[in-house]
Design an enzyme around this catalytic site. Structure first.
Site, PDB file in Angstrom:
ATOM      1  N   HIS A  90       0.852  -1.196   0.000  1.00  0.00           N
ATOM      2  CA  HIS A  90       0.000   0.000   0.000  1.00  0.00           C
ATOM      3  C   HIS A  90       0.880   1.236   0.000  1.00  0.00           C
ATOM      4  O   HIS A  90       1.958   1.250   0.605  1.00  0.00           O
ATOM      5  CB  HIS A  90      -0.990   0.010   1.171  1.00  0.00           C
ATOM      6  CG  HIS A  90      -0.380   0.044   2.544  1.00  0.00           C
ATOM      7  ND1 HIS A  90       0.003   1.219   3.154  1.00  0.00           N
ATOM      8  CD2 HIS A  90      -0.102  -0.950   3.425  1.00  0.00           C
ATOM      9  CE1 HIS A  90       0.493   0.950   4.356  1.00  0.00           C
ATOM     10  NE2 HIS A  90       0.448  -0.359   4.548  1.00  0.00           N
ATOM     11  N   ASP A  92      -0.458   4.367   0.779  1.00  0.00           N
ATOM     12  CA  ASP A  92      -0.918   5.361   1.757  1.00  0.00           C
ATOM     13  C   ASP A  92      -0.143   5.166   3.058  1.00  0.00           C
ATOM     14  O   ASP A  92       0.418   4.082   3.317  1.00  0.00           O
ATOM     15  CB  ASP A  92      -2.423   5.240   1.999  1.00  0.00           C
ATOM     16  CG  ASP A  92      -2.808   3.979   2.748  1.00  0.00           C
ATOM     17  OD1 ASP A  92      -2.466   2.885   2.250  1.00  0.00           O
ATOM     18  OD2 ASP A  92      -3.435   4.065   3.821  1.00  0.00           O
ATOM     19  N   GLU A 156      -5.147   1.625   3.152  1.00  0.00           N
ATOM     20  CA  GLU A 156      -5.003   0.541   4.138  1.00  0.00           C
ATOM     21  C   GLU A 156      -4.929   1.079   5.558  1.00  0.00           C
ATOM     22  O   GLU A 156      -5.517   0.516   6.479  1.00  0.00           O
ATOM     23  CB  GLU A 156      -3.753  -0.290   3.819  1.00  0.00           C
ATOM     24  CG  GLU A 156      -3.641  -1.585   4.600  1.00  0.00           C
ATOM     25  CD  GLU A 156      -3.007  -1.424   5.991  1.00  0.00           C
ATOM     26  OE1 GLU A 156      -3.207  -2.314   6.845  1.00  0.00           O
ATOM     27  OE2 GLU A 156      -2.320  -0.401   6.206  1.00  0.00           O
TER      28      GLU A 156
END
Length: 451
Positions: A90, A92, A156
């Site tokens: 991920h 983020d 996430e």
């Protein structure tokens, strides 16, 4: 013995990896758009998409997920009849918290004392780079022997479930024979580890009301019911005297039967202050991998600075409950909400609301993919044998994928070892771990294709 060409290639690619991680860390891709601009996350997604295209991926797409964020998808076809492996990470990140507490700017990758510091360097932008390094090493040494799907999630850390719901609506998209989740970490730097269990989680917002409005504490205090005090009492009921989590009806005596985690090591990893005791009972591994754990994440009440002499009419808190394997997160949510309502004193009005949830996960460690990974880890970390550990954190997507693809083998590796201090200030990644795990992943893909 001559050096392994995969290891040599990865070593030669490390300067490029550092430059790329520097670019990726610079994006303030916190998927809470009340705190950080959405454009930062979109730019990070675009960077990942461009990187996949540069490696020859097909069907690269920015997937608009139901929570308003984007996940990045790409497909790299392999030889005819080869298995398909899904690689997950991920892009983020968690907010930087107190930026002034960082030794160096959180969104500038900075080398210090042999580590690379920056928000997301380990969790999990480093995981994106790890996947790229592994694939590049294979391409330089005979080609990628499997078909590869890459999915890079955009939310996430927020637990809002965008990718899970997208995958459920498009079940064919992420179908694979094996899934490698690059969002876990070694138990120690230099000790190759696969995470075999994850705790699930639930997030509950609790609100208490007692009065129509705040009252002067001198005129009414002592008889007027204080909403903040009622909330504190309810929250305190979630822990026993020793700090163990005590939610009515929730089992909390499971024993972990794998890798041991010594208390002295945990105190050092967690940076527990001298003289402060650990909480709970049982071994450390029992407490953080096999049992429920409640944490009060935040309380809405007047700050100390500027507080007035008032009895509070309302107060609220956000509560996290980590749920061990074997416990249904939805049932745990019901028990937590019922407990809070039952333990709120003085007839105060307690309202609870579920704001997030993810199921726990347990992997099948007897599968061929685990055998291939154990062999690959042993070569990437000479003299070390792959270990199995739990993880107290949650990756709700794992359960979604295991439900959608029950025959798929799921492995969890990554860069979030204890020294990385993920989610805290001064997060960092070990470049040595990045290099060795990239080698391990490349070797795994080759061995898995041949199995």
């Amino acid at each position: 013995m001559s050096p392994d060409p995969i290891a040599e290639t990865v070593a030669s690619l490390m300067p490029k990896a550092k430059a790329e991680l520097t670019e990726l860390v610079a994006f303030k891709s916190v998927a809470d758009f009340a705190q950080f601009p959405k454009s930062e996350s979109e730019a990070a997604a675009g960077w990942v998409a461009d990187a996949l295209r540069a490696e020859g991926f097909e069907d690269v797409a920015l997937l608009d997920t139901p929570d308003g964020t984007q996940s990045v998808y790409g497909f790299l076809p392999g030889p005819e009849g080869a298995p398909t492996v899904l690689l997950y990470a991920h892009y983020d990140v968690q907010p930087p918290l107190d930026e002034a507490a960082w030794a160096t700017p959180p969104f500038e990758l900075t080398e210090r004392d042999g580590r690379w510091y920056g928000r997301g360097s380990a969790d999990c932008k480093g995981g994106v780079i790890m996947h790229l390094l592994a694939l590049r090493a294979l391409k330089a040494n005979g080609g990628v022997p499997v078909s590869v799907k890459v999915i890079a999630e955009g939310s996430e850390e927020q637990g809002t479930g965008g990718l899970e719901r997208y995958a459920e609506d498009h079940p064919e998209l992420l179908a694979a024979d094996t899934i490698v989740i690059g969002d876990a970490g070694n138990f120690r730097v230099g000790l190759p580890t696969v995470t075999s269990t994850l705790r699930g989680m639930t997030l509950v917002r609790a609100s208490v009301d007692t009065l129509e409005g705040n009252l002067h504490s001198g005129q009414f205090g002592g008889a007027a019911p204080d909403a903040l005090a009622a909330l504190v009492r309810a929250l305190d009921s979630l822990r026993a005297e020793d700090g163990s989590t005590t939610v009515d009806g929730l089992t909390s005596d499971t024993v972990w039967d794998g890798l041991r985690y010594e208390e002295a090591d945990f105190r050092r990893d967690a940076k527990v202050l001298d003289g402060v005791e650990l909480i709970g009972e049982g071994s450390v591994a029992d407490r953080i991998w096999a049992r429920p754990a409640v944490t009060v994440l935040g309380i809405d009440c007047p700050p100390v600075v500027g507080a007035t002499p008032s009895v509070q009419a309302s107060a609220r808190a956000l509560i996290s409950l980590r749920v061990p394997p074997g416990v249904d997160a939805a049932e745990a949510t019901k028990l937590l909400r019922a407990h809070l309502e039952a333990h709120t004193p003085w007839g105060a009005r307690m309202r609870t609301e579920q704001v997030g949830q993810g199921q726990p996960f347990r992997a099948d460690t007897t599968s061929p993919a685990y055998a291939a990974m154990a062999e690959a880890m042993g070569e990437a970390y000479p003299g070390e044998e792959m270990q199995y550990a739990g993880q107290g954190g949650s990756i709700p997507l794992c359960n979604t994928l295991s439900t959608l693809y029950p025959r798929a083998e799921i492995l969890l590796i990554g860069l979030s070892e204890p020294e990385a201090q993920i989610h805290a200030v001064n997060e960092s990644v070990s470049p040595q771990e990045l290099e060795r795990l990239s080698v391990a992943e490349a070797l795994f893909l080759r061995k898995y294709a041949a199995s």
